[in-house]
Design an enzyme around this catalytic site. Structure first.
Site, PDB file in Angstrom:
ATOM      1  N   GLY A  45      44.658  41.023  28.573  1.00  0.00           N
ATOM      2  CA  GLY A  45      45.614  42.047  28.980  1.00  0.00           C
ATOM      3  C   GLY A  45      45.013  43.040  29.950  1.00  0.00           C
TER       4      GLY A  45
ATOM      5  N   GLY B 120      42.197  40.255  34.399  1.00  0.00           N
ATOM      6  CA  GLY B 120      41.013  39.613  34.950  1.00  0.00           C
ATOM      7  C   GLY B 120      41.349  38.522  35.948  1.00  0.00           C
TER       8      GLY B 120
ATOM      9  N   PRO C 208      36.989  40.070  30.453  1.00  0.00           N
ATOM     10  CA  PRO C 208      37.272  38.916  29.592  1.00  0.00           C
ATOM     11  C   PRO C 208      38.652  38.323  29.875  1.00  0.00           C
ATOM     12  CG  PRO C 208      37.460  40.954  28.348  1.00  0.00           C
ATOM     13  CD  PRO C 208      36.911  41.329  29.685  1.00  0.00           C
TER      14      PRO C 208
ATOM     15  N   ASP D  12      51.326  40.380  38.181  1.00  0.00           N
ATOM     16  CA  ASP D  12      50.550  41.613  38.317  1.00  0.00           C
ATOM     17  C   ASP D  12      49.632  41.625  39.536  1.00  0.00           C
ATOM     18  OD1 ASP D  12      51.698  42.597  36.029  1.00  0.00           O
ATOM     19  OD2 ASP D  12      50.013  42.092  34.714  1.00  0.00           O
TER      20      ASP D  12
ATOM     21  N   LYS E  60      42.583  46.448  34.809  1.00  0.00           N
ATOM     22  CA  LYS E  60      43.630  47.464  34.621  1.00  0.00           C
ATOM     23  C   LYS E  60      43.974  47.577  33.151  1.00  0.00           C
ATOM     24  CE  LYS E  60      47.230  44.613  33.483  1.00  0.00           C
ATOM     25  NZ  LYS E  60      47.923  44.634  32.162  1.00  0.00           N
TER      26      LYS E  60
END
Length: 279
Positions: free
Chosen positions: A93, A96, A89, A131, A8
């Site tokens: 941010g 992942g 990665p 998240d 995202k």
């Protein structure tokens, strides 16, 4: 059983309050990308974990945490073979880790016919990370509170993003510790939501409250922003960093910038914004 754990970006992130318990209130437009890790879980004779990168499988790993949480709560005694192919990665941010955890919950929900309701999904996700709930649904959303409130939105236009992440990362805790509410950017998240729905201009509305402290913590982010801005007029950090992205309706423009920057000594990728859940 296989699943895709989608990345995202935060098109806009406004952090505007610190609660008494230390959590931060935020508003953010998050969108999933057609860029993902592959997760596969199968019942096995013993627990095993395989990954294409050196990834520790312990209580700090969202995959491990979600499996343990679901096992304990729903009295599952089976062992699992877990295979992960990482593309997203870490410390980027791009969600992942949280997306991997959400993917595990989707798999186990289907595998055991748990028929989880929205409240159960929310509780499990928030136990693993802020998240994770967004990543479970993989739909563009206005995310608020501490990440526990989702308002899904229908995006009218197609968008493409270029992602550039330096080899170094940013500590989310340090970024929040350095956050100065009076000096940081406070983008108009509600206006961005309206423009996305109506297909109106969005670039002037993108922003990130955490970018100002992250730039202080990591000079590599400053460098990446400058490199992107050589070819376009927008470069915004996603989440707490360290990935910087640009966005455009023109896929060819994004591809062209990708070709110009792919030789940089860092992670460079481009992807389409997903408008709805693709799982």
């Amino acid at each position: 059983m296989k699943d895709k754990a989608y990345a995202k970006v935060n098109l806009s992130l406004d952090v505007f309050n610190i609660r008494d318990n230390g959590y931060h209130d935020l508003k953010s437009i998050m969108v999933p990308l057609d860029f993902y890790d592959d997760i596969e879980i199968n019942i096995a004779d013993k627990d095993s974990f395989e990954c294409n990168i050196d990834l520790e499988y312990n209580e700090h790993n969202t995959i491990y945490k979600m499996i343990k949480l679901v096992r304990d709560r729903y009295k599952i005694s089976d062992c699992f073979s877990v295979k992960v192919f990482k593309r997203i990665p870490m410390q980027a941010g791009l969600a992942g880790g949280t997306s991997d955890g959400a993917s595990v919950l989707r798999i186990l929900n289907k595998m055991y016919n748990l028929n989880l309701n929205k409240d159960e999904i929310k509780g499990l996700c928030l136990n693993v990370g802020a998240d994770v709930l967004f990543n479970y649904y993989n739909k563009p959303a206005l995310v608020s509170g501490i990440g526990d409130e989702l308002e899904f939105i229908d995006i009218k236009k197609d968008y493409y993003v270029l992602l550039v992440k330096p080899n170094s990362g940013v500590s989310t805790k340090q970024a929040y510790d350095l956050l100065d509410m009076n000096k940081c950017d406070h983008p108009d998240v509600e206006k961005l939501k309206t423009n996305l729905i109506n297909g109106e201009s969005i670039k002037q509305l993108l922003g990130n409250s955490l970018e100002e402290p992250a730039l202080k913590l990591n000079d590599d982010i400053v460098y990446v922003k400058k490199e992107i801005l050589k070819y376009t007029d927008l470069a915004i950090m996603s989440g707490s960093g360290s990935t910087v992205f640009t966005i455009d309706e023109d896929e060819n423009k994004i591809k062209d910038i990708y070709e110009k920057l792919k030789s940089l000594n860092c992670f460079v990728e481009y992807a389409k914004v997903l408008k709805q859940d693709s799982n």
